[in-house]
Design a protein around this motif. Sequence first.
Motif, PDB file in Angstrom:
ATOM      1  N   ASN A 121       0.178  -3.213   5.201  1.00  0.00           N
ATOM      2  CA  ASN A 121       1.617  -2.946   5.220  1.00  0.00           C
ATOM      3  C   ASN A 121       2.302  -4.265   5.521  1.00  0.00           C
ATOM      4  O   ASN A 121       2.453  -4.672   6.672  1.00  0.00           O
ATOM      5  CB  ASN A 121       1.975  -1.899   6.268  1.00  0.00           C
ATOM      6  CG  ASN A 121       3.449  -1.518   6.210  1.00  0.00           C
ATOM      7  OD1 ASN A 121       4.245  -2.176   5.542  1.00  0.00           O
ATOM      8  ND2 ASN A 121       3.820  -0.478   6.941  1.00  0.00           N
ATOM      9  N   ASN A 122       2.718  -4.982   4.495  1.00  0.00           N
ATOM     10  CA  ASN A 122       3.281  -6.309   4.669  1.00  0.00           C
ATOM     11  C   ASN A 122       4.672  -6.294   5.274  1.00  0.00           C
ATOM     12  O   ASN A 122       5.201  -7.349   5.657  1.00  0.00           O
ATOM     13  CB  ASN A 122       3.338  -7.044   3.318  1.00  0.00           C
ATOM     14  CG  ASN A 122       2.014  -7.712   3.011  1.00  0.00           C
ATOM     15  OD1 ASN A 122       1.067  -7.579   3.772  1.00  0.00           O
ATOM     16  ND2 ASN A 122       1.959  -8.434   1.897  1.00  0.00           N
ATOM     17  N   ASN A 123       5.275  -5.106   5.389  1.00  0.00           N
ATOM     18  CA  ASN A 123       6.597  -5.052   5.972  1.00  0.00           C
ATOM     19  C   ASN A 123       6.566  -5.539   7.425  1.00  0.00           C
ATOM     20  O   ASN A 123       7.491  -6.199   7.897  1.00  0.00           O
ATOM     21  CB  ASN A 123       7.153  -3.628   5.919  1.00  0.00           C
ATOM     22  CG  ASN A 123       7.427  -3.205   4.489  1.00  0.00           C
ATOM     23  OD1 ASN A 123       7.764  -4.038   3.647  1.00  0.00           O
ATOM     24  ND2 ASN A 123       7.263  -1.910   4.205  1.00  0.00           N
ATOM     25  N   ASN A 124       5.504  -5.163   8.145  1.00  0.00           N
ATOM     26  CA  ASN A 124       5.356  -5.593   9.537  1.00  0.00           C
ATOM     27  C   ASN A 124       4.039  -6.328   9.739  1.00  0.00           C
ATOM     28  O   ASN A 124       3.503  -6.332  10.857  1.00  0.00           O
ATOM     29  CB  ASN A 124       5.432  -4.392  10.486  1.00  0.00           C
ATOM     30  CG  ASN A 124       6.853  -3.846  10.588  1.00  0.00           C
ATOM     31  OD1 ASN A 124       7.822  -4.607  10.621  1.00  0.00           O
ATOM     32  ND2 ASN A 124       6.982  -2.532  10.601  1.00  0.00           N
ATOM     33  N   ASP A 125       3.527  -6.893   8.667  1.00  0.00           N
ATOM     34  CA  ASP A 125       2.314  -7.702   8.761  1.00  0.00           C
ATOM     35  C   ASP A 125       1.152  -6.930   9.389  1.00  0.00           C
ATOM     36  O   ASP A 125       0.445  -7.415  10.255  1.00  0.00           O
ATOM     37  CB  ASP A 125       2.594  -8.980   9.552  1.00  0.00           C
ATOM     38  CG  ASP A 125       1.490 -10.016   9.314  1.00  0.00           C
ATOM     39  OD1 ASP A 125       0.850  -9.936   8.235  1.00  0.00           O
ATOM     40  OD2 ASP A 125       1.247 -10.843  10.194  1.00  0.00           O
ATOM     41  N   ILE A 126       0.980  -5.701   8.895  1.00  0.00           N
ATOM     42  CA  ILE A 126      -0.123  -4.880   9.388  1.00  0.00           C
ATOM     43  C   ILE A 126      -1.278  -5.006   8.402  1.00  0.00           C
ATOM     44  O   ILE A 126      -1.123  -4.762   7.204  1.00  0.00           O
ATOM     45  CB  ILE A 126       0.309  -3.407   9.529  1.00  0.00           C
ATOM     46  CG1 ILE A 126       1.389  -3.291  10.597  1.00  0.00           C
ATOM     47  CG2 ILE A 126      -0.895  -2.532   9.853  1.00  0.00           C
ATOM     48  CD1 ILE A 126       1.976  -1.904  10.696  1.00  0.00           C
ATOM     49  N   PHE A 127      -2.430  -5.391   8.885  1.00  0.00           N
ATOM     50  CA  PHE A 127      -3.631  -5.524   8.050  1.00  0.00           C
ATOM     51  C   PHE A 127      -4.823  -5.034   8.867  1.00  0.00           C
ATOM     52  O   PHE A 127      -5.223  -5.654   9.843  1.00  0.00           O
ATOM     53  CB  PHE A 127      -3.842  -6.981   7.633  1.00  0.00           C
ATOM     54  CG  PHE A 127      -5.039  -7.175   6.763  1.00  0.00           C
ATOM     55  CD1 PHE A 127      -5.016  -6.843   5.423  1.00  0.00           C
ATOM     56  CD2 PHE A 127      -6.209  -7.691   7.303  1.00  0.00           C
ATOM     57  CE1 PHE A 127      -6.128  -7.044   4.625  1.00  0.00           C
ATOM     58  CE2 PHE A 127      -7.328  -7.889   6.506  1.00  0.00           C
ATOM     59  CZ  PHE A 127      -7.289  -7.559   5.159  1.00  0.00           C
ATOM     60  N   ILE A 128      -5.342  -3.876   8.485  1.00  0.00           N
ATOM     61  CA  ILE A 128      -6.487  -3.288   9.180  1.00  0.00           C
ATOM     62  C   ILE A 128      -7.671  -3.283   8.228  1.00  0.00           C
ATOM     63  O   ILE A 128      -7.583  -2.771   7.108  1.00  0.00           O
ATOM     64  CB  ILE A 128      -6.168  -1.863   9.663  1.00  0.00           C
ATOM     65  CG1 ILE A 128      -5.017  -1.901  10.682  1.00  0.00           C
ATOM     66  CG2 ILE A 128      -7.403  -1.210  10.270  1.00  0.00           C
ATOM     67  CD1 ILE A 128      -4.560  -0.536  11.095  1.00  0.00           C
ATOM     68  N   ASN A 129      -8.781  -3.862   8.670  1.00  0.00           N
ATOM     69  CA  ASN A 129      -9.984  -3.979   7.845  1.00  0.00           C
ATOM     70  C   ASN A 129     -11.164  -3.428   8.635  1.00  0.00           C
ATOM     71  O   ASN A 129     -11.624  -4.043   9.572  1.00  0.00           O
ATOM     72  CB  ASN A 129     -10.207  -5.434   7.461  1.00  0.00           C
ATOM     73  CG  ASN A 129     -11.542  -5.646   6.752  1.00  0.00           C
ATOM     74  OD1 ASN A 129     -12.092  -4.720   6.198  1.00  0.00           O
ATOM     75  ND2 ASN A 129     -12.044  -6.864   6.797  1.00  0.00           N
ATOM     76  N   ILE A 130     -11.613  -2.242   8.265  1.00  0.00           N
ATOM     77  CA  ILE A 130     -12.750  -1.600   8.928  1.00  0.00           C
ATOM     78  C   ILE A 130     -13.848  -1.446   7.878  1.00  0.00           C
ATOM     79  O   ILE A 130     -13.634  -0.829   6.825  1.00  0.00           O
ATOM     80  CB  ILE A 130     -12.385  -0.226   9.508  1.00  0.00           C
ATOM     81  CG1 ILE A 130     -11.230  -0.381  10.497  1.00  0.00           C
ATOM     82  CG2 ILE A 130     -13.597   0.412  10.167  1.00  0.00           C
ATOM     83  CD1 ILE A 130     -11.542  -1.271  11.677  1.00  0.00           C
ATOM     84  N   GLY A 131     -15.028  -2.015   8.140  1.00  0.00           N
ATOM     85  CA  GLY A 131     -16.061  -1.946   7.111  1.00  0.00           C
ATOM     86  C   GLY A 131     -17.458  -1.766   7.652  1.00  0.00           C
ATOM     87  O   GLY A 131     -17.726  -1.946   8.834  1.00  0.00           O
ATOM     88  N   ASN A 132     -18.361  -1.372   6.743  1.00  0.00           N
ATOM     89  CA  ASN A 132     -19.783  -1.272   7.037  1.00  0.00           C
ATOM     90  C   ASN A 132     -20.511  -2.576   6.750  1.00  0.00           C
ATOM     91  O   ASN A 132     -21.723  -2.655   6.884  1.00  0.00           O
ATOM     92  CB  ASN A 132     -20.426  -0.156   6.198  1.00  0.00           C
ATOM     93  CG  ASN A 132     -19.951   1.220   6.611  1.00  0.00           C
ATOM     94  OD1 ASN A 132     -19.743   1.455   7.802  1.00  0.00           O
ATOM     95  ND2 ASN A 132     -19.763   2.121   5.654  1.00  0.00           N
ATOM     96  N   VAL A 133     -19.780  -3.604   6.313  1.00  0.00           N
ATOM     97  CA  VAL A 133     -20.381  -4.906   6.042  1.00  0.00           C
ATOM     98  C   VAL A 133     -19.834  -5.909   7.043  1.00  0.00           C
ATOM     99  O   VAL A 133     -18.760  -5.727   7.616  1.00  0.00           O
ATOM    100  CB  VAL A 133     -20.065  -5.365   4.600  1.00  0.00           C
ATOM    101  CG1 VAL A 133     -20.723  -4.451   3.593  1.00  0.00           C
ATOM    102  CG2 VAL A 133     -18.561  -5.438   4.370  1.00  0.00           C
ATOM    103  N   VAL A 134     -20.584  -6.959   7.251  1.00  0.00           N
ATOM    104  CA  VAL A 134     -20.219  -7.965   8.245  1.00  0.00           C
ATOM    105  C   VAL A 134     -19.770  -9.235   7.536  1.00  0.00           C
ATOM    106  O   VAL A 134     -20.380  -9.660   6.551  1.00  0.00           O
ATOM    107  CB  VAL A 134     -21.422  -8.270   9.178  1.00  0.00           C
ATOM    108  CG1 VAL A 134     -21.031  -9.349  10.196  1.00  0.00           C
ATOM    109  CG2 VAL A 134     -21.889  -7.001   9.856  1.00  0.00           C
ATOM    110  N   GLY A 135     -18.719  -9.856   8.077  1.00  0.00           N
ATOM    111  CA  GLY A 135     -18.290 -11.147   7.573  1.00  0.00           C
ATOM    112  C   GLY A 135     -17.389 -11.101   6.375  1.00  0.00           C
ATOM    113  O   GLY A 135     -17.131 -12.136   5.764  1.00  0.00           O
ATOM    114  N   LYS A 136     -16.869  -9.954   5.992  1.00  0.00           N
ATOM    115  CA  LYS A 136     -15.944  -9.841   4.871  1.00  0.00           C
ATOM    116  C   LYS A 136     -14.559  -9.517   5.420  1.00  0.00           C
ATOM    117  O   LYS A 136     -14.355  -8.478   6.053  1.00  0.00           O
ATOM    118  CB  LYS A 136     -16.391  -8.744   3.894  1.00  0.00           C
ATOM    119  CG  LYS A 136     -17.841  -8.837   3.453  1.00  0.00           C
ATOM    120  CD  LYS A 136     -18.149 -10.141   2.764  1.00  0.00           C
ATOM    121  CE  LYS A 136     -19.636 -10.212   2.395  1.00  0.00           C
ATOM    122  NZ  LYS A 136     -20.067 -11.552   2.034  1.00  0.00           N
ATOM    123  N   ASP A 137     -13.585 -10.414   5.161  1.00  0.00           N
ATOM    124  CA  ASP A 137     -12.263 -10.192   5.730  1.00  0.00           C
ATOM    125  C   ASP A 137     -11.286  -9.557   4.751  1.00  0.00           C
ATOM    126  O   ASP A 137     -10.257  -9.016   5.151  1.00  0.00           O
ATOM    127  CB  ASP A 137     -11.673 -11.502   6.259  1.00  0.00           C
ATOM    128  CG  ASP A 137     -11.546 -12.556   5.162  1.00  0.00           C
ATOM    129  OD1 ASP A 137     -11.818 -12.239   3.982  1.00  0.00           O
ATOM    130  OD2 ASP A 137     -11.192 -13.685   5.500  1.00  0.00           O
TER     131      ASP A 137
END
Length: 907
Positions: A121-137
């Motif tokens: 949500n770029n309106n308030n600079d919200i970036f949530i990244n939840i993953g089953n892999v490691v090291g991927k942003d």
Amino acid sequence: MKISFKHTLRGKTVIYGTILSMLAVLLTIASGYFVSHKLTKNQFDYVNKITTSAAVERTNMYMGEIAMTFNSAMNSDAFDILVSSKYTSDYNLFKAQNDYETYLKRLISLNDKIDALVLVNNNNDIFINIGNVVGKDFSEYKAPEFIKKVQDYVKVSGNTNQVYLNRYSRNIYDRISVINPVINPENMQVEAIVIAVLSKKLTEDLQFAGGTINLADGAGNYATVINQDNSEILEDNQYTFKNKLNFNGWTIYNSYKFDKIQNLLNLYFLSIIKYGLLYIFLSLILLLWISKLLVKPISKMEREIGNLNEHVIENKPINLKKRKFGFKSTILILYTVIVTIPVVWFTTGAYINSNNIIENRLGSVFEYGAKILYQHIDFIFSNYYKKGAEIAVYNNKVQTYMDEMNNSETKSSLQYVLNDFLLSNNFAGNKISNVSILDKSFNIMCSSIYNKSLTLNTIEKKDFEYLNNNYGRSLWKYYTDTSLNNSFVRIGMSIRGNGQDVEAGKLLGYMFMDFESSEIKQMLDNFSQYSNVWVYLTDENGQNTIGKDDIIPRTEDIIQLGIGLSQDKGKERVSFKSDGNSYIMIVKDFNLNSFKLIYILKNFDEGRSILYTSITILAILIFLSLIFSYGFSVMLSRNFTKLLKTILKIKAGDLNARFKSSTVDEIGVLGDSFNEMLDQLNRMIDEKYISEVRLKDAEIKAREYELNLLQAQINPHFLYNTLKTAQYMVYDGDPRAEKMIKLLIALFKTGITREEKLVCVKDEIDHVKTYIDIQQMRFSNKFDVIYNISDDLMKFKILKLILQPLVENAIYHGLELKAGKGEIRVDAIKYDNMIVFKIKDNGLGINTNKLNDIKEQLNGKSQSKSIGLINVNERIKLHFGNEYGLDIESQEGEGTEVTATIPVLTD
């Protein structure tokens, strides 16, 4: 004359045979390659359509789970706060972000289909990244360029429910992403984006589905799932199959290259070419050997006739072994065999090779299809089991109410629990048609209000016994309710205490839950859309089949046969034949129940087309081979035929016939020698045989002269005897003397004055009668004469004066010295082309020794000076041939019979 090898009969036989062998090999290989290539491509196309259908089903199921994950990810209070963050305090926003991260971790922790879930949500600079892999942003997804791209997708599609396709690639990490924008319906602006980065699970599940599988969304984005053939994306050719997916506007493309199968066909036909060259070489050796045997007798005849022409008379006769077949037939058989062997061999091999390629391809395709369908149905069964366990195992209220069932209020409460369960599940689309609970005595305590399936399908006692004897296992059955035109899958479980409010393991009753089978049937029908593919679910015995019952006759027998073979061999995939058809069956057992997935492939129409086409080509090539073989055999035997016709003309008496050769070969040389032999033969005939004929003619004329002298001797002798008798009559004054003299004049007028040698039978008989009348007067009617000659014989011709000597012989040698009155019979009959005269008397007869002497004289084996029978016999043979003449039979004291045989003559 020296003849080059190519002009010799042997050379022509070898050359023509080699040409036929090469034509047979080349035509067979070319036609076999064309048919195999074309029909294999047709089957390739057909099979890949089926494969694509299986891939579509698998992808739909996969994407359905992704859609459910999106729904779950967006069905959260924290999600609503994060999306509408401009109306939220920083504290609430921070808390919502932490809560949502925790929620997403729990949501995908056990999900092997997703590597990561991302909320932007770029309106308030919200970036949530939840993953089953490691090291991927996945930081590129928060870039303004990406947000603008998604906004452009939305404007183009104009659909607020559209999801989009993307690809995330970093170094060796390459994944497909699914983008679900959160759109404000009032201004069609993208307020936030939920992104699911997919794992490799879909690629693993589709790896057997085709060469190149691509996904496309409604906005024109493409992503390659599998690229085993290294093809260009969405290669536009006839081997690309396109199907719609359940995602709005999404399409799956399954592209295949024919290269691998083409290479298999090419390798096979390269090996066939090698074998073809080897066959041509072997046929050449065979032709050299057999042609040598064929021309060997001709060469021998040529040498022998040449020796005869050179007057080598001591040369031995030509001795040739008899053969069952003539030269032309032998050549025809030889060429037919040479041509037929490669035609049958290579055509059959092409059919078997093509069929093997297709069968191997089919095996993997249908195993893949069965695997996908099995996973679908196993997922449905797992859901059924979970829903059943919610009531029978995990619901504390149900256990408590069952333990207190004597209270009428608890029974109503139990009914409320079931109704609430049924309403909530059916609203969610689970299609549960009935839930019923029974007590330990099998009495229905409560049931859902939607139908009365339990009352229409009585539960057997053995079902309860099964649940009691198999603790922890569930009962599975399939029912068809004909009265309601409905069918369903029933799961039954024992209700036991779980140890919380009720004693653990205590039997409280039984629960039966019915699920509509329409979902399973639809799934089976999707996989059974092709005419030769049938899919069923059965119980462990192959009974109670779920699927289309009207697809093929005797379905249950075929299913049970396949199940039996699968169990005996311990294999899921078996092949067998039934009712004249071939079947491939895959049998997969489910872990939760005793059901079996039956996946059947019947013979392809295209498979039969390969067989029928191969048989047709085989018949055409054999027919052509027979025509060519016959044509070449005629060409080779043309001189033989001419020589044979010449020989037949010569045999018929045309010694001037000559052989004219149309080609230069051994037969031509043999014919020239034969012509030379005929020329010498004609000269020999002129020099020797004509002179012999002239000598024979002189002998015949001398014989005639001798016979005429004998006849001249006969007439005076008879004249003397007759005149002597007439003298006595005159001396005695007998008035018959005048008559005798008149008869004598008539007799001599016929026998002497007429010069012709042939007379009518009537004239000869009149002459005999005149002679008899004279003798009757001499011997005072000492004998009677009986004539038995039909009038129709009187017109035929007979040699003059052959019957009168026979009658005279009967009188003088048979009747003259006989005591008493005698009898003479004169008979004549026509037999085939002969007239047989019989002169028979009942006189003294002839003794055996004298009779044998007479017969030898008649046969020419001894000489005689007799002028009677011998004279007549030699006259007949001289004029008509040795097959005619006289025969005599006699018995002493009883009489004699003389038979004269002459040909039927009308002129």
